[in-house]
Design a protein around this motif. Sequence first.
Motif, mmCIF file in Angstrom:
data_model
loop_
_atom_site.group_PDB
_atom_site.id
_atom_site.type_symbol
_atom_site.label_atom_id
_atom_site.label_comp_id
_atom_site.label_asym_id
_atom_site.label_seq_id
_atom_site.Cartn_x
_atom_site.Cartn_y
_atom_site.Cartn_z
ATOM 1 N N ASP A 125 21.504 84.290 -31.907
ATOM 2 C CA ASP A 125 22.034 84.886 -30.679
ATOM 3 C C ASP A 125 23.303 85.688 -30.959
ATOM 4 O O ASP A 125 23.474 86.809 -30.455
ATOM 5 C CB ASP A 125 22.312 83.773 -29.664
ATOM 6 C CG ASP A 125 22.826 84.299 -28.335
ATOM 7 O OD1 ASP A 125 22.094 85.056 -27.675
ATOM 8 O OD2 ASP A 125 23.963 83.955 -27.961
ATOM 9 N N LYS A 129 23.770 89.851 -30.524
ATOM 10 C CA LYS A 129 24.828 90.412 -29.671
ATOM 11 C C LYS A 129 25.728 91.357 -30.458
ATOM 12 O O LYS A 129 26.123 92.420 -29.959
ATOM 13 C CB LYS A 129 25.647 89.285 -29.042
ATOM 14 C CG LYS A 129 24.929 88.556 -27.897
ATOM 15 C CD LYS A 129 25.821 87.498 -27.278
ATOM 16 C CE LYS A 129 25.265 86.967 -25.967
ATOM 17 N NZ LYS A 129 24.048 86.177 -26.121
ATOM 18 N N LYS A 134 21.106 92.792 -25.951
ATOM 19 C CA LYS A 134 21.396 91.806 -24.918
ATOM 20 C C LYS A 134 20.460 90.620 -25.145
ATOM 21 O O LYS A 134 19.236 90.767 -25.059
ATOM 22 C CB LYS A 134 21.183 92.410 -23.528
ATOM 23 C CG LYS A 134 22.229 93.448 -23.149
ATOM 24 C CD LYS A 134 21.993 94.028 -21.769
ATOM 25 C CE LYS A 134 20.850 95.023 -21.779
ATOM 26 N NZ LYS A 134 20.718 95.752 -20.490
ATOM 27 N N SER A 135 21.043 89.469 -25.468
ATOM 28 C CA SER A 135 20.230 88.280 -25.713
ATOM 29 C C SER A 135 20.759 87.121 -24.885
ATOM 30 O O SER A 135 21.930 87.095 -24.506
ATOM 31 C CB SER A 135 20.235 87.917 -27.202
ATOM 32 O OG SER A 135 21.534 87.562 -27.633
#
Length: 429
Positions: A125, A129, A134-135
Amino acid sequence: MNLNKYNKIGIIGFAREGRSILNYLEKINFQGEVYIMDRDISLEYPDTFLNVSMLLGKTYLDSVFDLELVFKSAGVPANTPALLEASKKGVEFSSNVNLFFAINKKPVIAVSGTKGKSSTVTFIDNVLKKSGFKSQLVGNIGNPILDYINADVDYFVFEISSYMLESFQGEIDYGVFTSFFPDHMDTHGSFENYKKAKFNFFKVCNKLYVNDFNQDVKNYLDSNKIDYISFADANVKFFDGKLLVDNNIYDIGLDLGTEILNNFIGAISCLLNLNIPIKFILEGLKNFKKLPCRQEVFVSKDGIRFVNDSASITPESTIAAVKNFKDDLEVLILGGQNRGYDYSQLNNLIIDLNIKHVLVLPDLNTIDFPFEFKSFENLQDLITYIVDLDLKSGTVLFSPGGASYNFYKNFYERGIFFLSSIKKHGLIS
């Protein structure tokens, strides 16, 4: 999935996942009856406009046969007799996770395995980013996946547990499998049931990266002719504080421990497949911080290391921690629920390393370990004993090797109590 075709929907287990289901039913303005079913009699009636009934206490499952669709929280055993009987009588069962996958159209990167899931999803993650994507981090790490069904993201990064996999229905775009050894057998009922749930992961991933060091894992993948990339065959390796990718060597200048770095082989292989530039992967490695209760290191003013590894709930995870700190390990603290695991390999390691002080808390202090140890009934007395040792150097490793539920709500609460105790005694500031 059209939920408004049902008249009676049940929610079994009203913690985070159950509340997530209720929130979703509110969003779709569900018109039928909702039955919240939980053993906890202290639960309060939720603030909702839906037609909700609360069924609490020992008989909370008595009305399950009258329902049409039931959402079961992951922690509720699927082999509960009432649920098995209800299924035979035509009651449909689903989950927070399955509902998400029935609706979701965004790509999902999922991580499973016995240990290392949370650190691995956090790393993935963070790198996404840093790369400008966009996670959203979801799943067993603490964010119910259904809460984010309408999130504006490029990727979902999903920590998926054996409980979620037990009845999983869906398709995962990218899967990383970190490790495998016995765990959660008290809930799954047997090692075979646990293995069946975990190995379901291999059947639902389109692209799969697997640590196949465990022979059970390798045999299953080979016998079922499942395509995957083995960590051992990946073009990613760690050695001496460096990262090797496709014959290029990068100095990362840190050592997060063999277990974490080995898990990151699968994560990095997956990220490279997504065409994430290596500079963002290197940045993610250099900035990565160990998660709470996972081999967290605190150093006293005298230079003694206190390691909070409360997340260790199996002998295998304690073995990994002991190996990471073996060079100056003075004190090893074990404890937690005795769930019948095989401690023989840990026993041999402790004997081979001749660890000077092995301190054991309930319930593991009832085991007849083949090495000398000192038994304590509570953590406070144990910490007092460490103070009296008057250590001048070395490492104190709190890596229990047993579940926390005999005294604490979870391993995090246990780890926080350990830290507060050593701070209270002035061992760390």
